[in-house]
Each structure stands twice: as C-alpha cells, then as structure tokens.
Design a protein around this motif. Structure first.
Motif, mmCIF file in Angstrom:
data_model
loop_
_atom_site.group_PDB
_atom_site.id
_atom_site.type_symbol
_atom_site.label_atom_id
_atom_site.label_comp_id
_atom_site.label_asym_id
_atom_site.label_seq_id
_atom_site.Cartn_x
_atom_site.Cartn_y
_atom_site.Cartn_z
ATOM 1 N N ASP A 124 0.828 -1.204 0.000
ATOM 2 C CA ASP A 124 0.000 0.000 0.000
ATOM 3 C C ASP A 124 0.864 1.256 0.000
ATOM 4 O O ASP A 124 0.507 2.274 -0.607
ATOM 5 N N ASP A 125 2.018 1.202 0.651
ATOM 6 C CA ASP A 125 2.931 2.346 0.636
ATOM 7 C C ASP A 125 3.528 2.541 -0.761
ATOM 8 O O ASP A 125 3.655 3.673 -1.244
ATOM 9 N N LEU A 126 3.905 1.438 -1.405
ATOM 10 C CA LEU A 126 4.447 1.540 -2.766
ATOM 11 C C LEU A 126 3.382 2.071 -3.723
ATOM 12 O O LEU A 126 3.675 2.920 -4.579
ATOM 13 N N ALA A 127 2.145 1.611 -3.572
ATOM 14 C CA ALA A 127 1.061 2.101 -4.424
ATOM 15 C C ALA A 127 0.847 3.597 -4.212
ATOM 16 O O ALA A 127 0.571 4.339 -5.176
ATOM 17 N N PHE A 128 0.977 4.057 -2.972
ATOM 18 C CA PHE A 128 0.839 5.490 -2.696
ATOM 19 C C PHE A 128 1.910 6.291 -3.420
ATOM 20 O O PHE A 128 1.628 7.345 -3.996
ATOM 21 N N LEU A 129 3.148 5.792 -3.407
ATOM 22 C CA LEU A 129 4.231 6.501 -4.101
ATOM 23 C C LEU A 129 3.970 6.556 -5.604
ATOM 24 O O LEU A 129 4.193 7.591 -6.243
ATOM 25 N N HIS A 130 3.511 5.457 -6.179
ATOM 26 C CA HIS A 130 3.203 5.451 -7.613
ATOM 27 C C HIS A 130 2.065 6.416 -7.936
ATOM 28 O O HIS A 130 2.119 7.141 -8.946
ATOM 29 N N ALA A 131 1.043 6.447 -7.097
ATOM 30 C CA ALA A 131 -0.079 7.361 -7.324
ATOM 31 C C ALA A 131 0.369 8.814 -7.189
ATOM 32 O O ALA A 131 -0.074 9.691 -7.955
ATOM 33 N N THR A 132 1.244 9.069 -6.222
ATOM 34 C CA THR A 132 1.772 10.426 -6.047
ATOM 35 C C THR A 132 2.589 10.853 -7.252
ATOM 36 O O THR A 132 2.470 11.989 -7.737
ATOM 37 N N LEU A 133 3.410 9.942 -7.761
ATOM 38 C CA LEU A 133 4.189 10.246 -8.966
ATOM 39 C C LEU A 133 3.270 10.563 -10.142
ATOM 40 O O LEU A 133 3.510 11.530 -10.881
ATOM 41 N N ALA A 134 2.221 9.779 -10.333
ATOM 42 C CA ALA A 134 1.301 10.018 -11.450
ATOM 43 C C ALA A 134 0.625 11.384 -11.314
ATOM 44 O O ALA A 134 0.507 12.130 -12.301
ATOM 45 N N ARG A 135 0.181 11.706 -10.113
ATOM 46 C CA ARG A 135 -0.494 12.991 -9.894
ATOM 47 C C ARG A 135 0.460 14.160 -10.124
ATOM 48 O O ARG A 135 0.120 15.148 -10.800
ATOM 49 N N LEU A 136 1.665 14.058 -9.580
ATOM 50 C CA LEU A 136 2.632 15.148 -9.732
ATOM 51 C C LEU A 136 3.092 15.291 -11.182
ATOM 52 O O LEU A 136 3.364 16.409 -11.643
ATOM 53 N N THR A 137 3.183 14.194 -11.901
ATOM 54 C CA THR A 137 3.559 14.259 -13.318
ATOM 55 C C THR A 137 2.558 15.104 -14.088
ATOM 56 O O THR A 137 2.936 15.942 -14.926
ATOM 57 N N THR A 138 1.275 14.907 -13.796
ATOM 58 C CA THR A 138 0.235 15.713 -14.445
ATOM 59 C C THR A 138 0.353 17.180 -14.043
ATOM 60 O O THR A 138 0.260 18.081 -14.898
ATOM 61 N N GLY A 151 11.466 5.728 5.853
ATOM 62 C CA GLY A 151 10.663 5.860 4.641
ATOM 63 C C GLY A 151 9.180 5.727 4.927
ATOM 64 O O GLY A 151 8.356 6.476 4.375
ATOM 65 N N LYS A 152 8.826 4.798 5.780
ATOM 66 C CA LYS A 152 7.422 4.610 6.135
ATOM 67 C C LYS A 152 6.877 5.840 6.862
ATOM 68 O O LYS A 152 5.729 6.251 6.640
ATOM 69 N N LEU A 153 7.695 6.426 7.746
ATOM 70 C CA LEU A 153 7.270 7.649 8.443
ATOM 71 C C LEU A 153 7.016 8.773 7.441
ATOM 72 O O LEU A 153 6.014 9.500 7.539
ATOM 73 N N ARG A 154 7.903 8.911 6.476
ATOM 74 C CA ARG A 154 7.730 9.973 5.481
ATOM 75 C C ARG A 154 6.438 9.777 4.689
ATOM 76 O O ARG A 154 5.699 10.737 4.440
ATOM 77 N N ILE A 155 6.183 8.555 4.289
ATOM 78 C CA ILE A 155 4.957 8.280 3.539
ATOM 79 C C ILE A 155 3.730 8.581 4.397
ATOM 80 O O ILE A 155 2.743 9.158 3.923
ATOM 81 N N THR A 160 11.952 11.018 -0.619
ATOM 82 C CA THR A 160 11.510 9.738 -0.057
ATOM 83 C C THR A 160 11.906 8.574 -0.961
ATOM 84 O O THR A 160 12.379 7.530 -0.480
ATOM 85 N N SER A 161 11.744 8.742 -2.272
ATOM 86 C CA SER A 161 12.138 7.656 -3.183
ATOM 87 C C SER A 161 13.653 7.497 -3.216
ATOM 88 O O SER A 161 14.163 6.380 -3.332
#
Length: 301
Positions: free
Chosen positions: A155-169, A282-286, A265-266
């Motif tokens: 779930d943490d990895l999925a959050f990072l991927h979703a954040t990357l997608a949103r920020l890319t836009t 890393g988990k704390l940052r997320i 974080t990445s």
C-alpha cells in the motif's frame, strides 16, 4: 537494474579507472554515499564520483558540460580534472574525476552563502544546450528499484506510484502555463553540496541535475527542509535574505515542495533493503505525506 552497487564495488570500479589512467599508490576514502558514491583519492589532488549502474549518461554528460560552462563564467563550482575525457563508463556506473576543493563541508549556518550563490546563478542566462526542467525524471527508476527490493509494504508503494502520477500531471500543466524559463537551476541546492572555502564563500558541487528552469526549484529544497526536517525560522530567513527576497512562499513553491517530498523519499527508499532504519524512516515519510495533520519531523540520512 541495480548490479550489486555498493561502496566496495564502486571503489573497485574507480580503482580500475585510476589504474588505467596511470595512477598508482593512491587510497580511496569514502566521502559521501547517496545518489552517487564519492571518494577522496588520497595521494592525488582528485575526488572521484561514480553513479549508480542504471544512471542515464545524459545526467553525467550534463554535469560535465555545466562544470565547464560555469568555469567560463567564473562561477564557484566544482572543477573537472580536464586531462582526461569524461565521463568514463564502467560496468558499475559512470566515473567523473574532480579537482579536490580545500575547505569544510557546508552546514545550515551557511544558508546565507547558499542564497547569495543561487541569486548569482539564477541571474546568468542559460546556454542553449542546457536541458529543460524535468524534476521527476529519476523517480520512476527509483520506484522500480524499491519494487524490485520487495521490502516496502504494497500500500505504501502504491501510494508513491499514485503520487508520482499525480505530480507528473501537475508538472505538465505548470510547464505549459509558465512560459519560457531562462535561469540556470542547480537542481539539488542544499548545503550538503556546498564546500566552504572561507566563512563567507563556498564552492557548489554536484551539478548532474542542472537544467534551465524556474528559480523556485532551487528554493524548494530549503522550503521543504523547514517543514519536514525542522529547519529553524532564523536560518530559513537567513537563506531568504541571502537570496535577496523577502518571501519564498507561493503556489509554485508549494508544488515544488511536494515534488521534493516524493524525490527525497524515493531517493531514501531505493536503499531500503540495506537498513531497517532506512525502511522505517521511509514509512514515516509516507505516513506524513498521506496525512497533512501529521507533523512528525523527518530524519536526515
């Protein structure tokens, strides 16, 4: 894919390069390990850096060209060892050789110096060959490495991927609306990349993220440090005044601060398999990125 990239393997690759160029009797002393690994080459006047094995050649080539260009401007940047063609490709990554700078590592009390240096840098016109601003270009490879290691909860990895997608836009929309930029941006402007040669002057190193882009990108490192790492208001104001502005906050710096949170974080978690402490940080940052009300202070590595 990462190829057993660590201090020992990096030192072996750098040693092979130095031997091939005719150096003998040197000793490598680790200076820094982060996005790259940097060694002091004792017995010479050199410092050597080696990238990760999957690093793009374009980033290293940009750093080499920027270093040479900044030297023509008289800007206080790290100077390449110019007696050999660089960068030098190895099976472990790209090696670059630099003239050693005599001084002390920068720290937070040197933020006014950093601010003045960035103001001078941003006043220079960017050369036509300098690449455009791509603040997220390293994030996909870092997330791929985090995924490969398999130590971060899904779930943490999925959050990072979703954040990357949103920020890319968001970055795409911002870039289209902002118009042309003309400033040279360092790209990773913090006091860890500053070597102080006196109490009031320094040399700025590590130019692989150099680009033509918005000056706010270089501010955002310090803006994020205040909120996430607990930088004092006094030191933050000293940086702001050193740059010559009265305030750095804007909608632009808000976007860039969020980009910095993801990239910081990445950057950390790509090393998550090596240390339980790194993984927990890393988990704390997320957690704090997910919950704006969570003001827990991040730890530096």
């Amino acid at each position: 894919m990462e190829i057993d990239w660590n201090v020992d393997s990096a030192a072996d690759a750098v040693s092979r390069v130095l031997h091939s160029l005719g150096w003998e009797g040197f000793h490598l002393e680790l200076l820094r390990q982060g996005e790259n690994i940097t060694f002091d080459v004792l017995g010479t006047d050199l410092v050597a850096r080696i990238t990760r094995s999957y690093a793009e050649s374009a980033g290293v080539e940009t750093e080499v060209k920027c270093a040479r260009f900044l030297q023509t401007l008289g800007f206080p940047a790290g100077r390449l060892y110019d007696s050999v063609q660089q960068p030098i490709q190895t099976d472990m990554g790209y090696v670059t050789l630099w003239e050693r700078v005599t001084g002390r590592p920068g720290d937070d009390k040197d933020l006014p110096v950093l601010g003045r240096m960035l103001a001078a840098l941003h006043a220079e016109a960017a050369p036509e060959w300098l690449r455009g601003w791509e603040p997220l270009r390293k994030a996909p490879q870092r997330l791929a490495e985090i995924d490969r290691q398999g130590v971060l909860p899904g779930d943490d990895l999925a959050f990072l991927h979703a954040t990357l997608a949103r920020l890319t836009t968001e970055v795409s929309l911002f870039t289209r609306s902002a118009g042309a930029w003309h400033s040279i941006c360092h790209g990773d402007a913090h006091t860890g990349n500053l070597i102080m040669v006196s109490n009031t002057s320094g040399v700025l190193v590590d130019w692989e993220d150099c680009s033509v882009g918005p000056p706010e990108w270089d501010f955002s490192e310090t803006v994020m440090t205040r909120r996430r790492f607990g930088l004092s208001e006094e030191l933050y104001d000293a940086f702001t005044h050193g740059y010559g502005w009265t305030s750095l906050e804007s909608e632009t710096t808000d976007l860039m601060e969020r980009i910095r949170e993801l990239t910081a974080t990445s950057w950390l978690l790509q090393n998550g398999a090596s240390s339980a402490q790194v993984l927990e940080e890393g988990k704390l940052r997320i957690r704090t990125m997910r919950d704006p009300s969570d003001t827990s202070i991040w730890s530096e590595f």
